[in-house]
Design an enzyme around this catalytic site. Structure first.
Site, PDB file in Angstrom:
ATOM      1  N   ILE A  19      -1.429  -6.977   6.694  1.00  0.00           N
ATOM      2  CA  ILE A  19      -1.145  -7.561   5.105  1.00  0.00           C
ATOM      3  C   ILE A  19      -0.071  -7.408   4.654  1.00  0.00           C
ATOM      4  O   ILE A  19       0.314  -8.044   3.659  1.00  0.00           O
ATOM      5  CB  ILE A  19      -2.550  -7.124   4.531  1.00  0.00           C
ATOM      6  N   GLY A  20       0.763  -6.628   5.454  1.00  0.00           N
ATOM      7  CA  GLY A  20       2.164  -6.199   4.551  1.00  0.00           C
ATOM      8  C   GLY A  20       3.120  -5.514   5.490  1.00  0.00           C
ATOM      9  O   GLY A  20       2.476  -4.680   6.434  1.00  0.00           O
ATOM     10  N   GLY A  22       6.645  -3.000   5.226  1.00  0.00           N
ATOM     11  CA  GLY A  22       7.739  -2.450   4.309  1.00  0.00           C
ATOM     12  C   GLY A  22       8.906  -1.828   5.283  1.00  0.00           C
ATOM     13  O   GLY A  22       8.802  -1.948   6.515  1.00  0.00           O
ATOM     14  N   GLY A  23       9.897  -1.142   4.619  1.00  0.00           N
ATOM     15  CA  GLY A  23      10.978  -0.352   5.251  1.00  0.00           C
ATOM     16  C   GLY A  23      10.541   0.268   6.645  1.00  0.00           C
ATOM     17  O   GLY A  23      11.121   0.401   7.424  1.00  0.00           O
ATOM     18  N   VAL A  27       1.321  -2.415   6.622  1.00  0.00           N
ATOM     19  CA  VAL A  27      -0.130  -2.358   5.963  1.00  0.00           C
ATOM     20  C   VAL A  27      -1.096  -3.227   6.822  1.00  0.00           C
ATOM     21  O   VAL A  27      -0.612  -4.366   7.260  1.00  0.00           O
ATOM     22  CB  VAL A  27       0.159  -2.540   4.715  1.00  0.00           C
ATOM     23  N   LYS A  42      -2.101   2.242   6.211  1.00  0.00           N
ATOM     24  CA  LYS A  42      -0.470   2.212   6.244  1.00  0.00           C
ATOM     25  C   LYS A  42      -0.038   3.234   7.456  1.00  0.00           C
ATOM     26  O   LYS A  42      -0.567   4.175   7.558  1.00  0.00           O
ATOM     27  CB  LYS A  42       0.120   2.839   4.984  1.00  0.00           C
ATOM     28  N   ASP A 136       9.487   3.613  -6.359  1.00  0.00           N
ATOM     29  CA  ASP A 136       9.689   2.324  -6.096  1.00  0.00           C
ATOM     30  C   ASP A 136       8.635   1.427  -6.892  1.00  0.00           C
ATOM     31  O   ASP A 136       7.915   0.717  -6.266  1.00  0.00           O
ATOM     32  CB  ASP A 136       9.318   2.159  -4.740  1.00  0.00           C
TER      33      ASP A 136
HETATM   34  O1  3AM Z   1       1.841  -9.450   0.523  1.00  0.00           O
HETATM   35  P1  3AM Z   1       0.585  -9.388  -0.390  1.00  0.00           P
HETATM   36  O2  3AM Z   1       0.961  -9.821  -1.514  1.00  0.00           O
HETATM   37  O3  3AM Z   1      -0.482 -10.632   0.275  1.00  0.00           O
HETATM   38  O4  3AM Z   1      -1.598  -6.738  -1.560  1.00  0.00           O
HETATM   39  C1  3AM Z   1      -0.796  -6.065  -0.772  1.00  0.00           C
HETATM   40  C2  3AM Z   1       0.448  -6.790  -0.329  1.00  0.00           C
HETATM   41  O5  3AM Z   1      -0.207  -8.229  -0.059  1.00  0.00           O
HETATM   42  C3  3AM Z   1      -1.612  -5.535   0.514  1.00  0.00           C
HETATM   43  O6  3AM Z   1      -0.400  -5.329   1.382  1.00  0.00           O
HETATM   44  C4  3AM Z   1       0.631  -6.190   1.003  1.00  0.00           C
HETATM   45  C5  3AM Z   1       1.786  -5.579   0.878  1.00  0.00           C
HETATM   46  O7  3AM Z   1       1.757  -4.228  -0.110  1.00  0.00           O
HETATM   47  N1  3AM Z   1      -2.003  -4.079   0.141  1.00  0.00           N
HETATM   48  C6  3AM Z   1      -1.377  -3.017   0.282  1.00  0.00           C
HETATM   49  N2  3AM Z   1      -2.320  -1.992  -0.096  1.00  0.00           N
HETATM   50  C7  3AM Z   1      -3.421  -2.547  -0.148  1.00  0.00           C
HETATM   51  C8  3AM Z   1      -4.875  -1.973  -0.461  1.00  0.00           C
HETATM   52  N3  3AM Z   1      -5.075  -0.843  -0.410  1.00  0.00           N
HETATM   53  C9  3AM Z   1      -3.368  -3.832   0.165  1.00  0.00           C
HETATM   54  N4  3AM Z   1      -4.234  -4.934   0.139  1.00  0.00           N
HETATM   55  C10 3AM Z   1      -5.373  -4.152  -0.278  1.00  0.00           C
HETATM   56  N5  3AM Z   1      -5.909  -2.907  -0.445  1.00  0.00           N
END
Ligand code: 3AM
Length: 507
Positions: A19-20, A22-23, A27, A42, A136
């Site tokens: 879903i994501g 980073g550097g 995630v 993560k 951050d």
């Molecule tokens: O890139 P989008 O906005 O779709 O919502 C967060 C973000 O989504 C999701 O991971 C992406 C990058 O940060 N995310 C991070 N931590 C999360 C969590 N604890 C999460 N989504 C749900 N629960």
């Protein structure tokens, strides 16, 4: 990375979707097969594995963040390592990020923006108390849960910009849209850096856009070092001077002028929220929830009906109807105080041909431009609370105001949008001081006296209920300042109420 989807970490967590990224980590949405619930995981990038410094840092910070248990921090459930790759298991937050919300809706309502800023600040305060600096803070790291509450994530996991943002060869990994000047310069950062970044987030919520744009991230970072943020009241005129001042102090480049710590910031954000809510008379979205959590001191700035639940109001409305009927039957209809919904609406004598200018609670501000810019600001709204028993007081001046090297100190009322006031009433428990009444037009409050102000009246406050005629030369003004220049025999002055009167238009 997508090859990892479907994998199981430590025989327990099934990675369902990325879903994501980073550097330094990715995630995943994952499924905890022991507890049968969704989680977010993560996972440190494989390239980082060989970097023992980074590995240790990820492990150490994961442990630190796990100690935080706060309603506005995305909770850490577990940490572990699989095949030498450390990971952190977070509670899964269903919903969008604050960045997504701003992209979707553009600028947010002022009270909602302040409510989110308060929730984020509360989360940061808890982290700072554990010696964790976020480093951050950005809306991408704020998740909004289904109830609308903000939850901050990525705590302390981000490395300093020197390591993570501007790399040795000038490549930029992270965004510098929210970077504090000291962080951009590679200096050591502490909690004040998070306050700056949160200020930029607040700016973005209020305007729908970040303050600086540039050809690349370095250019943006340099603007954070060199340029002031654009004036919020120009971009968003419905933002109060109070909110604008809080934002200015959050984003001051000079650390000695910026909020020193989060508790000081929270107190001001809470006051600003109460003032904005009192001004608009309603609250929207998350502001409604946050208003319920405000300390009693701040709640007092709010109109009565915003502080109390509907059933109690219904009872009071019925009582009100009964009282009105009794009064009408008695044949004595009281003069109505024109009131923009600030509650009490007490009956007061109003000079013939005039009516009271309605100002919301929360519209009074202390004014000490020649001193420390603070003159018992927390008491200011007592002059517009319609309660003669509560007063704003000046500080104590043993040697008089002049002895303190000032020409005056004061308090002003924001009669937004603007009004041609013909009389001012100043109530005081201890008469004997001298005051000049100044007025200023809509726009930022003038920074000193008399520059920007027009003298419209004044004299010695001889009575507990003193009235001064005002001459505005036919002009309308927004701010009316009671500028105290002489304390008489006393070492301080107190004002319990300030009311303005305007002429009732002839038909
Ligand atoms: O890139 P989008 O906005 O779709 O919502 C967060 C973000 O989504 C999701 O991971 C992406 C990058 O940060 N995310 C991070 N931590 C999360 C969590 N604890 C999460 N989504 C749900 N629960």
């Amino acid at each position: 990375m997508s090859t990892l989807v479907g994998m199981q970490l430590s025989g327990r967590y099934r990675l369902d979707a990325q879903i994501g990224a980073g550097g330094m980590s990715t995630v995943y949405r994952a499924f905890d097969q022991n507890l049968e619930r969704r989680v977010a995981i993560k996972l440190l990038h494989r390239e980082m594995q060989g970097d023992s410094d980074q590995l240790e840092r990820f492990r150490r910070e994961a442990r630190a963040v796990a100690q935080l248990s706060h309603p506005h921090v995305v909770g850490v459930i577990d940490t572990g390592e699989d095949d030498n790759r450390p990971y952190i298991v977070f509670e899964y937050v269903e919903g969008e990020t604050l960045k997504d919300r701003i992209r979707r809706l553009g600028r947010l309502p002022v009270d909602e923006s302040l409510a989110y800023a308060i929730e984020i600040a509360r989360a940061l305060g808890s982290a700072h108390a554990h010696d964790i600096v976020h480093r951050d803070v950005k809306p991408q790291n704020v998740l909004l849960d289904p109830e609308g509450s903000a939850k901050v994530t990525d705590f302390g996991i981000a490395r300093s910009l020197r390591d993570d943002g501007l790399t040795a060869d000038g490549r930029v990994l992270g965004t510098t849209d929210y970077v504090s000047p000291e962080q951009a310069l590679g200096h050591d950062v502490d909690g004040q850096s998070d306050i700056y970044s949160l200020g930029v987030v607040l700016f973005e919520m209020l305007t729908g856009d970040v303050p600086f744009h540039g050809e690349n991230q370095i250019a943006v970072a340099m603007k954070h070092v060199r340029e002031d943020l654009p004036d919020i009241q120009v971009l968003r005129p419905d933002v109060s001077a109070t909110t604008a001042a809080v934002l200015d102090r959050m984003t001051d480049k000079d650390l000695s002028h910026r909020y020193p710590d989060v508790p000081a910031l929270i107190a001001d954000l809470e006051d600003a929220l109460a003032i904005e809510a009192a001004r608009s008379g309603t609250s929207t979205g998350e502001a409604t929830a946050v208003i319920r959590t405000l300390p009693a001191r701040t709640q007092r700035r709010l109109p009565f009906r915003m502080r109390h639940s509907i059933p109690l109001l219904a009872v009071l409305a019925l009582v009100g109807v009964a009282v009105t009927i009794i009064v009408i039957v008695a044949g004595d209809v009281p003069e109505r105080v024109v009131d923009r919904g600030t509650g009490a609406g007490r009956v007061e004598s109003t000079p013939q041909g005039t009516r009271t200018v309605s100002v919301p609670r929360g519209s009074a501000q202390d004014y000490d431009p020649l001193g420390d810019e603070e003159e018992h600001g927390e008491e200011a709204n007592r002059v517009v609370d319609r309660d003669d028993g509560t007063s704003w007081t000046t500080e104590t001046y043993e040697a008089g105001i002049e002895g303190a090297g000032k020409e005056g100190v004061g308090i002003y009322v924001d009669a937004r949008p603007e009004v041609e006031a013909v009389q001012i009433q100043v109530k005081t428990p201890k008469p004997g001081f001298k005051a000049t009444i100044y007025a200023a037009p809509a726009g930022p409050v003038p920074k000193s006296v008399p520059e920007g102000w027009t003298k419209v009246g004044g004299g010695t406050v001889k009575d507990k209920d003193q009235r001064f005629k005002l001459d505005t030369g036919g002009e309308s003004f927004r701010y009316y300042l009671v500028w105290i220049t002489d304390l008489g025999d006393a070492d301080s002055a107190a004002i319990s109420e300030i009311r303005l009167f305007q002429e009732v238009p002839r038909r």
